[in-house]
Design a protein around this motif. Sequence first.
Motif, PDB file in Angstrom:
ATOM      1  N   LEU A   5       0.169  53.302   8.220  1.00  0.00           N
ATOM      2  CA  LEU A   5       0.801  53.748   6.987  1.00  0.00           C
ATOM      3  C   LEU A   5       2.312  53.820   7.142  1.00  0.00           C
ATOM      4  N   VAL A   6       3.041  53.139   6.220  1.00  0.00           N
ATOM      5  CA  VAL A   6       4.502  53.240   6.201  1.00  0.00           C
ATOM      6  C   VAL A   6       4.914  54.155   5.049  1.00  0.00           C
ATOM      7  N   GLU A   7       6.193  54.530   5.025  1.00  0.00           N
ATOM      8  CA  GLU A   7       6.617  55.626   4.162  1.00  0.00           C
ATOM      9  C   GLU A   7       7.115  55.230   2.773  1.00  0.00           C
ATOM     10  N   ARG A   8       7.366  53.935   2.525  1.00  0.00           N
ATOM     11  CA  ARG A   8       7.912  53.586   1.224  1.00  0.00           C
ATOM     12  C   ARG A   8       7.093  52.503   0.526  1.00  0.00           C
ATOM     13  N   PRO A   9       5.921  52.861   0.005  1.00  0.00           N
ATOM     14  CA  PRO A   9       5.143  51.896  -0.755  1.00  0.00           C
ATOM     15  C   PRO A   9       5.779  51.646  -2.124  1.00  0.00           C
ATOM     16  N   PRO A  10       5.443  50.523  -2.756  1.00  0.00           N
ATOM     17  CA  PRO A  10       4.577  49.464  -2.234  1.00  0.00           C
ATOM     18  C   PRO A  10       5.305  48.590  -1.214  1.00  0.00           C
ATOM     19  N   VAL A  11       4.535  48.016  -0.305  1.00  0.00           N
ATOM     20  CA  VAL A  11       5.103  47.081   0.658  1.00  0.00           C
ATOM     21  C   VAL A  11       5.311  45.757  -0.061  1.00  0.00           C
ATOM     22  N   VAL A  12       6.557  45.303  -0.123  1.00  0.00           N
ATOM     23  CA  VAL A  12       6.887  44.058  -0.814  1.00  0.00           C
ATOM     24  C   VAL A  12       6.870  42.877   0.148  1.00  0.00           C
ATOM     25  N   LEU A  13       7.403  43.092   1.338  1.00  0.00           N
ATOM     26  CA  LEU A  13       7.462  42.034   2.349  1.00  0.00           C
ATOM     27  C   LEU A  13       7.486  42.664   3.731  1.00  0.00           C
ATOM     28  N   VAL A  14       6.631  42.170   4.621  1.00  0.00           N
ATOM     29  CA  VAL A  14       6.675  42.614   6.011  1.00  0.00           C
ATOM     30  C   VAL A  14       7.497  41.598   6.792  1.00  0.00           C
ATOM     31  N   VAL A  15       8.632  42.039   7.310  1.00  0.00           N
ATOM     32  CA  VAL A  15       9.500  41.156   8.087  1.00  0.00           C
ATOM     33  C   VAL A  15       8.905  40.933   9.465  1.00  0.00           C
ATOM     34  N   GLY A  16       8.385  42.019  10.069  1.00  0.00           N
ATOM     35  CA  GLY A  16       7.771  41.883  11.381  1.00  0.00           C
ATOM     36  C   GLY A  16       7.221  43.198  11.882  1.00  0.00           C
ATOM     37  N   VAL A  17       6.280  43.108  12.818  1.00  0.00           N
ATOM     38  CA  VAL A  17       5.685  44.286  13.447  1.00  0.00           C
ATOM     39  C   VAL A  17       5.698  44.076  14.956  1.00  0.00           C
ATOM     40  N   TRP A  18       6.121  45.116  15.676  1.00  0.00           N
ATOM     41  CA  TRP A  18       6.136  45.072  17.127  1.00  0.00           C
ATOM     42  C   TRP A  18       5.326  46.252  17.669  1.00  0.00           C
ATOM     43  N   GLU A  19       4.570  46.006  18.712  1.00  0.00           N
ATOM     44  CA  GLU A  19       3.742  47.038  19.319  1.00  0.00           C
ATOM     45  C   GLU A  19       4.035  47.057  20.809  1.00  0.00           C
ATOM     46  N   ALA A  20       4.593  48.193  21.280  1.00  0.00           N
ATOM     47  CA  ALA A  20       5.007  48.309  22.681  1.00  0.00           C
ATOM     48  C   ALA A  20       5.960  47.180  23.058  1.00  0.00           C
ATOM     49  N   GLY A  21       6.820  46.799  22.097  1.00  0.00           N
ATOM     50  CA  GLY A  21       7.819  45.763  22.348  1.00  0.00           C
ATOM     51  C   GLY A  21       7.330  44.349  22.135  1.00  0.00           C
ATOM     52  N   ALA A  22       6.021  44.171  21.926  1.00  0.00           N
ATOM     53  CA  ALA A  22       5.460  42.838  21.745  1.00  0.00           C
ATOM     54  C   ALA A  22       5.294  42.531  20.257  1.00  0.00           C
ATOM     55  N   PHE A  23       5.719  41.344  19.858  1.00  0.00           N
ATOM     56  CA  PHE A  23       5.597  40.939  18.455  1.00  0.00           C
ATOM     57  C   PHE A  23       4.132  40.743  18.088  1.00  0.00           C
ATOM     58  N   VAL A  24       3.717  41.320  16.955  1.00  0.00           N
ATOM     59  CA  VAL A  24       2.341  41.174  16.480  1.00  0.00           C
ATOM     60  C   VAL A  24       2.306  40.027  15.470  1.00  0.00           C
ATOM     61  N   PRO A  25       1.567  38.958  15.738  1.00  0.00           N
ATOM     62  CA  PRO A  25       1.520  37.818  14.827  1.00  0.00           C
ATOM     63  C   PRO A  25       1.072  38.233  13.426  1.00  0.00           C
ATOM     64  N   ALA A  26       1.675  37.634  12.407  1.00  0.00           N
ATOM     65  CA  ALA A  26       1.389  37.987  11.009  1.00  0.00           C
ATOM     66  C   ALA A  26      -0.084  37.800  10.660  1.00  0.00           C
ATOM     67  N   GLU A  27      -0.743  36.848  11.329  1.00  0.00           N
ATOM     68  CA  GLU A  27      -2.159  36.612  11.016  1.00  0.00           C
ATOM     69  C   GLU A  27      -3.065  37.711  11.549  1.00  0.00           C
ATOM     70  N   ASP A  28      -2.518  38.616  12.357  1.00  0.00           N
ATOM     71  CA  ASP A  28      -3.326  39.699  12.915  1.00  0.00           C
ATOM     72  C   ASP A  28      -3.460  40.896  11.973  1.00  0.00           C
ATOM     73  N   TYR A  29      -2.687  40.913  10.888  1.00  0.00           N
ATOM     74  CA  TYR A  29      -2.750  42.040   9.955  1.00  0.00           C
ATOM     75  C   TYR A  29      -2.494  41.541   8.533  1.00  0.00           C
ATOM     76  N   GLU A  30      -2.760  42.385   7.570  1.00  0.00           N
ATOM     77  CA  GLU A  30      -2.498  42.034   6.174  1.00  0.00           C
ATOM     78  C   GLU A  30      -2.033  43.263   5.403  1.00  0.00           C
ATOM     79  N   SER A  31      -1.253  43.013   4.364  1.00  0.00           N
ATOM     80  CA  SER A  31      -0.786  44.084   3.483  1.00  0.00           C
ATOM     81  C   SER A  31      -0.472  43.473   2.126  1.00  0.00           C
ATOM     82  N   HIS A  32      -1.471  43.442   1.280  1.00  0.00           N
ATOM     83  CA  HIS A  32      -1.283  42.923  -0.067  1.00  0.00           C
ATOM     84  C   HIS A  32      -2.236  43.635  -1.015  1.00  0.00           C
ATOM     85  N   GLY A  33      -2.013  43.485  -2.300  1.00  0.00           N
ATOM     86  CA  GLY A  33      -2.869  44.134  -3.294  1.00  0.00           C
ATOM     87  C   GLY A  33      -2.851  45.640  -3.150  1.00  0.00           C
TER      88      GLY A  33
END
Length: 219
Positions: free
Chosen positions: A63-91
């Motif tokens: 959960l992020v703090e400013r919905p709605p999410v319009v565009l995800v630029v990127g996600v990093w976990e423990a410094g490692a980039f998480v590929p966009a195909e590993d998650y979704e945020s739409h609708g």
Amino acid sequence: MANAADLCLAATVADDLGVAVTPRLESLVTAASRAVAGYCGRVFEYGQGLVEYPAGYGRPLLLVERPPVVLVVGVWEAGAFVPAEDYESHGKLADAGMLYRRRGVWRETGRAGGLVVETVASIHGSEDAIRVVYDGGFVTPGQRVLDASRMVTLPEDVQEATVLTAVQMYRSRGIDAMVASESIGDWSVSYFAAKAEGKSPIPGFAQALLSSYVIHRVS
């Protein structure tokens, strides 16, 4: 002067009141907008390149703090980039400010059952935690005034609730919130209201309009 946080136009409030737009009224609109945002527990205005370190709970939803999410630029976990195909945020996910992990779960960096996970104190808010960079929120009437190229996306019911709040705040100027009065014919009485303390500046009808926009967060 308009403020990016303004959830309605001073001109709309002035029209409802039958008064002219003044700097005082513009300030009141900003105050009413902040009251509405505080009541809903969120920031409404659109932001680009927002950087957050949301708490993960070892679950697939983040959960992020400013919905709605319009565009995800990127996600990093423990410094490692998480590929966009590993998650979704739409609708509905985007509307709720959620990122759903399709594969596995998000790293546990939050509080569980009221207890702090062992590694939370050292990694939360750092590059070793979960970092999300995204664009989110609604374009407000205030942002539209400041930048005519933008189109307002803030829902009409939030705008109307803010107008109602601003109108009530304007009409209650100089009135002691601790004093209530009643009139029957030519007879009237004023008295101290027992429950005036903590009275919300958001009128009841406005609260009803805002009910689906209130965010309840659990730390």
